[in-house]
Design an enzyme around this catalytic site. Sequence first.
Site, PDB file in Angstrom:
ATOM      1  N   HIS A   1       0.838  -1.198   0.000  1.00 26.84           N
ATOM      2  CA  HIS A   1       0.000   0.000   0.000  1.00 26.84           C
ATOM      3  C   HIS A   1       0.884   1.263   0.000  1.00 26.84           C
ATOM      4  O   HIS A   1       0.660   2.186  -0.787  1.00 26.84           O
ATOM      5  CB  HIS A   1      -0.927  -0.021   1.226  1.00 26.84           C
ATOM      6  N   GLU A   2       1.897   1.270   0.842  1.00 32.31           N
ATOM      7  CA  GLU A   2       2.796   2.434   0.891  1.00 32.31           C
ATOM      8  C   GLU A   2       3.532   2.617  -0.437  1.00 32.31           C
ATOM      9  O   GLU A   2       3.701   3.734  -0.918  1.00 32.31           O
ATOM     10  CB  GLU A   2       3.809   2.290   2.030  1.00 32.31           C
TER      11      GLU A   2
ATOM     12  N   GLU B   1      -5.876   6.970  -1.221  1.00 36.18           N
ATOM     13  CA  GLU B   1      -5.872   5.769  -0.376  1.00 36.18           C
ATOM     14  C   GLU B   1      -6.484   4.583  -1.117  1.00 36.18           C
ATOM     15  O   GLU B   1      -5.959   3.467  -1.073  1.00 36.18           O
ATOM     16  CB  GLU B   1      -6.614   6.015   0.937  1.00 36.18           C
TER      17      GLU B   1
ATOM     18  N   ASP C   1      -4.619   1.163  -2.079  1.00 35.17           N
ATOM     19  CA  ASP C   1      -5.193  -0.142  -1.722  1.00 35.17           C
ATOM     20  C   ASP C   1      -5.271  -1.038  -2.961  1.00 35.17           C
ATOM     21  O   ASP C   1      -4.917  -2.224  -2.910  1.00 35.17           O
ATOM     22  CB  ASP C   1      -6.598   0.027  -1.134  1.00 35.17           C
TER      23      ASP C   1
ATOM     24  N   HIS D   1       1.414   4.330  -2.994  1.00 34.09           N
ATOM     25  CA  HIS D   1       1.406   5.797  -2.941  1.00 34.09           C
ATOM     26  C   HIS D   1       2.549   6.369  -3.777  1.00 34.09           C
ATOM     27  O   HIS D   1       2.405   7.373  -4.449  1.00 34.09           O
ATOM     28  CB  HIS D   1       1.578   6.282  -1.496  1.00 34.09           C
TER      29      HIS D   1
HETATM   30 ZN    ZN Z   1      -2.137   5.283   2.532  1.00 33.40          ZN
END
Ligand code: ZN
Length: 420
Positions: A281-282, A363, A367, A285
């Site tokens: 997930h990071e 976000e 995801d 980004h």
């Molecule tokens: Zn996040």
Amino acid sequence: MDTASLAFTALFCALLVLGLVVRTVLSSRQIRHVARHRGAVPAAFSDTISLEAHQKAANYTITKTRYGLLETAIDAALLLGWTLLGGLDWLNQTLLDALGGGMLQQLALLAAFVAIGGLITLPLGWYATFRIEERFGFNKMTLSLWLADLFKGSLVGALIGLPIAALVLWLMGAAGPAWWIWAWGVWMAFNLLALVLYPTLIAPLFNKFEPLADETLKTRVNALMQRCGFAAKGLFVMDGSKRSAHANAYFTGFGAAKRVVFFDTLLKQLSPDEIDAVLAHELGHYQRRHILKRIVLMFALSLAGFALLGWVSNQAWFFSGLGVTPSMDTPNDALALLLFMMTVPLLTYFLSPLMAQLSRKHEFEADAYAVDHTSGPDLASALLKLYKDNASTLTPDPVYARFYYSHPPASERLARLQTA
Ligand SMILES: [Zn+2]
């Protein structure tokens, strides 16, 4: 007072009152909504979250929202005290009498303003940590650590802030009518520098960062990073448990300074598969350029901000409308900066829903990226654990969440993961 000043005072008061009303309405909605749903775990979570954990989250959310209202009230009182009630004018005149006009007086004004505001709000910070966080079992700080943080933070703030302030003040006086473009350039250069220097120089003053040591985990994580086409360096574990039981992971810096930071609390709570999912997930980004987009947006918004500052700092009504008498024979640049920093949040507050919306979109994208590169169920169970361990409510008020939430509410986020 002249008409322009009176009109500006009226606008200032109207924005202040409107902001207070909106904040109060939203927080009351949140408190009522969470309290109304406190009795039962939402159906979607009944297998995974106990009633006890659900009620702890409700109590924690309500307590923090109430505290937020108190903070809002104190901030508003402080703002009025500095402006219309004459606090800033008094401070400025006192320092003019003591130091005369000039750079030293202007820097002293900025420093005194920050120090006084900091002292007045100090008990609030103490209360948040040693009463609220403590009561819910999150606080791990001792009073001496808290004081050491305060001291170090003020020192670092002064060492970095005063030279930047001096440079901006100098530009305001010496760079002609377009000074604000130069000042914006300085501000942006400082921000970019901070992005590089913060993780390597400043954050280590407050926390220990150790390269991820667990060999099995490291191998897994390196494999994942390779799969995601990510330069595999800079994987750190931070001793978050030194201050708080809250768990997190974040991505910081850019270029050669970019690194992923895991809180030790997170590594303790999640299984290796879940850690992979959170890391993915990071990385999402980063790979979807959210960080770059955020920087570009910040550049554009602050250019608009500096243009506005360039304009209002030349208007007499900007000072007199806010309860300050500008000096006739010495520069008023520090005054202009302070008044601007105090009043601009009254406007930008109303941008929060837009910023929150953008952040929630990012976000969801991160995801989706994590689902593509690891597994949806792992991410879902990791998120659930984090919601539970951080006592985040599963039943926020929808309007409150739309306005403020930088992350989608648990129900929306997990529902999206299930369909992915
Ligand atoms: Zn996040």
